[in-house]
Design an enzyme around this catalytic site. Structure first.
Site, PDB file in Angstrom:
ATOM      1  N   ASP A 126      -4.667   3.254   4.947  1.00  9.82           N
ATOM      2  CA  ASP A 126      -6.000   2.639   4.927  1.00  9.82           C
ATOM      3  C   ASP A 126      -6.897   3.383   5.912  1.00  9.82           C
ATOM      4  O   ASP A 126      -6.554   3.505   7.091  1.00  9.82           O
ATOM      5  CB  ASP A 126      -5.891   1.159   5.315  1.00  9.82           C
ATOM      6  N   LYS A 130     -15.188   2.061   9.004  1.00  8.00           N
ATOM      7  CA  LYS A 130     -16.203   1.653   9.987  1.00  8.00           C
ATOM      8  C   LYS A 130     -15.714   1.954  11.397  1.00  8.00           C
ATOM      9  O   LYS A 130     -14.549   1.678  11.715  1.00  8.00           O
ATOM     10  CB  LYS A 130     -16.485   0.151   9.864  1.00  8.00           C
TER      11      LYS A 130
HETATM   12  C1  LIG Z   1      -4.498   2.634   0.953  1.00 13.76           C
HETATM   13  S1  LIG Z   1      -2.910   2.062   0.509  1.00 13.76           S
HETATM   14  C2  LIG Z   1      -2.087   3.586   0.019  1.00 13.76           C
HETATM   15  C3  LIG Z   1      -0.892   3.325  -0.839  1.00 13.76           C
HETATM   16  C4  LIG Z   1      -0.143   4.586  -1.339  1.00 13.76           C
HETATM   17  N1  LIG Z   1       0.415   5.352  -0.246  1.00 13.76           N
HETATM   18  C5  LIG Z   1      -1.019   5.441  -2.196  1.00 13.76           C
HETATM   19  O1  LIG Z   1      -1.401   6.547  -1.751  1.00 13.76           O
HETATM   20  O2  LIG Z   1      -1.341   5.031  -3.323  1.00 13.76           O
HETATM   21  C6  LIG Z   1      -2.169   1.738   2.077  1.00 13.76           C
HETATM   22  C7  LIG Z   1      -0.870   0.965   2.009  1.00 13.76           C
HETATM   23  O3  LIG Z   1      -0.329   0.863   3.324  1.00 13.76           O
HETATM   24  C8  LIG Z   1       0.169  -0.442   3.533  1.00 13.76           C
HETATM   25  N2  LIG Z   1       0.167  -0.682   4.981  1.00 13.76           N
HETATM   26  C9  LIG Z   1      -0.905  -0.694   5.801  1.00 13.76           C
HETATM   27  N3  LIG Z   1      -0.508  -0.888   7.075  1.00 13.76           N
HETATM   28  C10 LIG Z   1       0.848  -1.012   7.043  1.00 13.76           C
HETATM   29  C11 LIG Z   1       1.823  -1.250   8.041  1.00 13.76           C
HETATM   30  N4  LIG Z   1       1.495  -1.384   9.323  1.00 13.76           N
HETATM   31  N5  LIG Z   1       3.110  -1.326   7.663  1.00 13.76           N
HETATM   32  C12 LIG Z   1       3.462  -1.197   6.360  1.00 13.76           C
HETATM   33  N6  LIG Z   1       2.572  -0.954   5.375  1.00 13.76           N
HETATM   34  C13 LIG Z   1       1.285  -0.875   5.713  1.00 13.76           C
HETATM   35  C14 LIG Z   1      -0.759  -1.326   2.727  1.00 13.76           C
HETATM   36  O4  LIG Z   1      -0.161  -2.565   2.386  1.00 13.76           O
HETATM   37  C15 LIG Z   1      -1.011  -0.457   1.490  1.00 13.76           C
HETATM   38  O5  LIG Z   1      -0.038  -0.693   0.493  1.00 13.76           O
END
Ligand SMILES: C[S@@+](CC[C@H](N)C(=O)[O-])C[C@H]1O[C@@H](n2cnc3c(N)ncnc32)[C@H](O)[C@@H]1O
Length: 218
Positions: A126, A130
């Site tokens: 993610d 911002k």
């Molecule tokens: C923007 S999505 C990208 C998903 C995938 N890698 C892709 O490129 O399609 C980010 C993913 O990271 C997971 N995520 C964010 N912070 C995390 C954390 N601290 N531990 C485990 N998963 C996390 C979110 O739930 C989400 O599924």
């Protein structure tokens, strides 16, 4: 309260994803209870690769299918994505993938021993665009130092993002970590072994660039 890199979303869990969580989790899910012994978990001693934030898990499945000789662990918090991944593991009859549902920061800190991984992948985390949210970005110096401790010497860290500002931030944080060495001289093109991910395709549709970063643990 720790600052988290995600917001707890229940999301829409489909019937088949919910069923997968009930029926398939016992086969492929990892329950956390202290330090994990990854060789015992998979019943063999071979390379162990970790994908953090696998989303719907399609990249993890593609990597595991291309390398049956390696074992893969995915960690994410998002239930619909985990359900989707479980269905795919079962359909492909993969024995080299297991899943953790938890905050990756805590898993790395509390459940994985030192130097236990051959590679860590973090694809399209993610971006928290911002400025006031930048503190939620996963790539921060403390976290990168923790990643270094869990990767074996000579092991790999592979990051990718479609946000230029985050890419520059990643590069600055990684360059400041003495345990990692960049072996492609800055940003890299997508290496052929990295599958295209769902978020990457979304970024490409929006006209974003893609930045890959490849490091080796010293
Ligand atoms: C923007 S999505 C990208 C998903 C995938 N890698 C892709 O490129 O399609 C980010 C993913 O990271 C997971 N995520 C964010 N912070 C995390 C954390 N601290 N531990 C485990 N998963 C996390 C979110 O739930 C989400 O599924």
């Amino acid at each position: 309260m720790p600052i988290r890199s995600f917001v707890r979303r229940s999301g829409r869990v489909t019937y088949s994803q919910r069923r997968a969580m009930e029926k398939l989790w016992p086969n492929y899910g990892i329950e956390l209870n202290g330090e994990l012994d990854l060789s015992t978990l998979f019943g063999r001693s071979t390379e162990k690769h970790l994908e953090i934030g696998f989303g719907n898990g399609d990249a993890l499945i593609a990597m595991a299918e291309s390398h049956p000789e390696h074992d893969y662990i995915g960690v994410d918090v998002y239930t619909p994505g985990i359900g989707h991944l479980l269905i795919k593991i079962e359909a492909a009859q993969l024995t080299n993938v297991k899943v953790i549902q938890a905050d990756a920061v805590e898993v790395l800190r509390n459940n994985l021993p030192s130097s236990c991984l051959d590679a860590i992948y973090l694809f399209f985390p993610d971006p928290w665009p911002k400025k006031r949210h930048h503190k939620r970005r996963l790539i921060q110096s403390n976290f990168v130092n923790l990643l270094a401790k869990r990767i074996k010497p000579g092991g790999k860290l592979h990051l990718a993002t479609d946000w230029e500002n985050y890419a520059q931030h990643m590069l600055a944080v990684l360059e400041a970590e003495p345990e990692f060495i960049n072996y492609t001289n800055g940003f890299s093109q997508r290496p052929s072994e990295r599958p295209l991910t769902k978020f990457e395709q979304r970024g490409l549709r929006l006209g974003h660039g893609i930045w890959d970063l490849l490091y080796k643990r010293c």
